[in-house]
Design a protein around this motif. Structure first.
Motif, short mmCIF file in Angstrom:
data_model
loop_
_atom_site.label_atom_id
_atom_site.label_comp_id
_atom_site.label_asym_id
_atom_site.label_seq_id
_atom_site.Cartn_x
_atom_site.Cartn_y
_atom_site.Cartn_z
N ASP A 8 0.83 -1.20 0.00
CA ASP A 8 0.00 0.00 0.00
C ASP A 8 0.87 1.26 0.00
O ASP A 8 0.59 2.21 -0.72
CB ASP A 8 -0.93 -0.01 1.22
CG ASP A 8 -1.94 1.12 1.17
OD1 ASP A 8 -2.79 1.12 0.27
OD2 ASP A 8 -1.87 2.02 2.04
N ILE A 9 1.95 1.24 0.79
CA ILE A 9 2.87 2.38 0.84
C ILE A 9 3.56 2.56 -0.51
O ILE A 9 3.67 3.68 -1.03
CB ILE A 9 3.91 2.19 1.95
CG1 ILE A 9 3.25 2.28 3.33
CG2 ILE A 9 5.04 3.23 1.85
CD1 ILE A 9 4.16 1.88 4.48
N LEU A 10 4.01 1.44 -1.10
CA LEU A 10 4.74 1.50 -2.36
C LEU A 10 3.88 1.97 -3.53
O LEU A 10 4.40 2.47 -4.53
CB LEU A 10 5.33 0.13 -2.69
CG LEU A 10 6.45 -0.38 -1.79
CD1 LEU A 10 6.78 -1.83 -2.11
CD2 LEU A 10 7.71 0.48 -1.93
N SER A 11 2.56 1.80 -3.42
CA SER A 11 1.67 2.14 -4.53
C SER A 11 0.83 3.38 -4.27
O SER A 11 -0.06 3.70 -5.07
CB SER A 11 0.74 0.96 -4.85
OG SER A 11 -0.11 0.67 -3.75
N GLU A 12 1.10 4.09 -3.19
CA GLU A 12 0.31 5.29 -2.89
C GLU A 12 0.78 6.44 -3.77
O GLU A 12 1.93 6.87 -3.71
CB GLU A 12 0.45 5.68 -1.42
CG GLU A 12 -0.38 6.90 -1.06
CD GLU A 12 -0.29 7.27 0.41
OE1 GLU A 12 -0.98 8.22 0.81
OE2 GLU A 12 0.47 6.61 1.15
N PRO A 13 -0.11 7.00 -4.60
CA PRO A 13 0.30 8.11 -5.46
C PRO A 13 0.48 9.39 -4.67
O PRO A 13 -0.33 9.71 -3.80
CB PRO A 13 -0.85 8.23 -6.46
CG PRO A 13 -2.04 7.69 -5.73
CD PRO A 13 -1.51 6.61 -4.82
N GLY A 229 8.76 3.33 -4.03
CA GLY A 229 7.58 4.16 -4.19
C GLY A 229 7.90 5.49 -4.85
O GLY A 229 7.15 5.98 -5.70
N ASP A 230 9.05 6.08 -4.50
CA ASP A 230 9.47 7.32 -5.14
C ASP A 230 9.87 7.08 -6.59
O ASP A 230 9.56 7.90 -7.47
CB ASP A 230 10.62 7.95 -4.36
CG ASP A 230 10.16 8.58 -3.05
OD1 ASP A 230 9.15 9.30 -3.06
OD2 ASP A 230 10.82 8.33 -2.02
N VAL A 301 10.50 9.33 1.13
CA VAL A 301 10.97 8.41 2.18
C VAL A 301 12.49 8.50 2.23
O VAL A 301 13.17 8.20 1.25
CB VAL A 301 10.51 6.96 1.94
CG1 VAL A 301 11.00 6.06 3.07
CG2 VAL A 301 9.00 6.89 1.81
N GLY A 302 13.04 8.91 3.39
CA GLY A 302 14.46 9.12 3.54
C GLY A 302 15.21 7.86 3.92
O GLY A 302 14.63 6.85 4.34
#
Length: 334
Positions: A8-13, A229-230, A301-302
């Motif tokens: 979900d985090i990886l695909s959140e626009p 994700g970025d 995401v750092g």
């Protein structure tokens, strides 16, 4: 973090992705969508455009669960061998294409297929979709190893790939560049170096070695990483920055990370002392991502967060894809 939460985090626009895709007309076709990044990129695109437009994922889909998960998320799927010209011709006419097909691991010893996938297939795709926007994934491996003090290769540096895999990837770029000019097809070339998430990537590789007590080579003294994700977000945003001749972007994080230092940081999270081998070389495969940061925004995401998440994932026995990045390879043989 659960697997569902991770995906979900990886695909959140991001708002920037939603804004960029809103400026584009037409549907979206993701070619080679069943790899490490494709499923979350396809889901991100679908979440960004909602029900108003189609997102279609194309792959051989040897893993039926990947296909089912995409369809559950509202992504249409088509099973096809992209090297089959007849199958390519039957794909729907779509205005926006993300090209993710390619071969890296197993390239050594299987060079003909590597060149077919990485250099021949792009020509077929360009001839099939002459009027579409195309965001095409490439790799930072098209650059040579560079001195650590230079801060990484920039998009205007001359490519000088090491090994046949990297040479075939430069071939991919040259084919896209040729057809972009010949047909005035708007293209963006995305030199990725390296995408990471908790199940695979450079940090996952290092964390597993720390956890298992395996020696870590520091010959490749430094790396760049970018949260997957970025990287997904920037790839989709790049569809609003395609051009003819093709535009080029390094998809890389802002830091030049010492392999030794990040292993020690992961060791602190894991309660383990890393074991090292080899000595740091003066040159490494490094990309400078400043152009992408200016164009698409800073990573959301750092590195500190990624290290913490990765260590917890490995410590808790989280599932990994079992596909080492081989980031330490210096002779180009993957």
């Amino acid at each position: 973090m659960t697997l569902e939460e991770l995906e979900d985090i990886l695909s959140e626009p991001t708002p920037a992705v939603i804004s960029a895709l809103d400026t584009l007309d037409g549907d979206f076709l993701i070619l080679g969508a069943a790899g490490k990044m494709g499923p979350t990129l396809a889901r991100m695109a679908k979440r960004a455009v909602g029900k108003s437009r189609r997102v279609i994922a194309v792959s051989r889909f040897s893993d039926a669960t990947t296909r089912a998960a995409l369809e559950l998320a509202g992504v249409e799927t088509i099973a096809a061998d992209l090297l089959d010209v007849d199958a390519l011709l039957t794909l729907p006419d779509v205005q926006n294409i993300v090209f993710m097909a390619g071969m890296k691991f197993g390239a050594t010893g299987n060079e003909p297929l590597t060149w077919a996938m990485n250099s021949f297939l792009p020509g077929l795709v360009c001839q099939r979709f002459t009027t579409s926007r195309i965001a095409a994934f490439s790799t930072g491996n098209v650059y040579p190893l560079t001195p650590l003090h230079l801060g990484g290769s920039v998009e205007t540096d001359a490519p000088n790939p090491v090994g046949e895999y990297a040479q075939s990837c430069l071939g991919r770029e040259r084919i896209f560049q040729y057809f972009s000019q010949a047909y005035e097809t708007p293209v963006s070339l995305l030199r990725l170096n390296y995408a990471v998430e908790l199940r695979y990537g450079v940090l996952c590789d290092i964390a597993k070695k720390v956890w298992e007590g395996t020696r870590i080579s520091v010959a490749m003294a430094a790396v760049n990483v970018i949260w997957q994700g970025d990287a997904n977000a920037w790839a989709l945003q790049s569809l609003a920055h395609v051009s003819s001749p093709a535009s080029i972007f390094n998809l890389a994080g802002p830091e030049q990370l010492s392999v030794r230092r990040i292993a020690k940081q992961l060791g602190k999270h894991l309660g383990k002392e890393p074991n090292f081998e080899d000595e740091e070389a003066t040159h490494a495969l490094l990309s400078n991502g400043q152009k992408a940061h200016r164009t698409f925004g800073y990573p959301t995401v750092g590195i500190a967060q990624i290290l913490e998440w990765t260590a917890e994932w490995i410590k808790n026995g989280g599932h990994t894809l079992g596909k080492p990045t081989k980031f330490e390879v210096r002779d180009g043989k993957f």
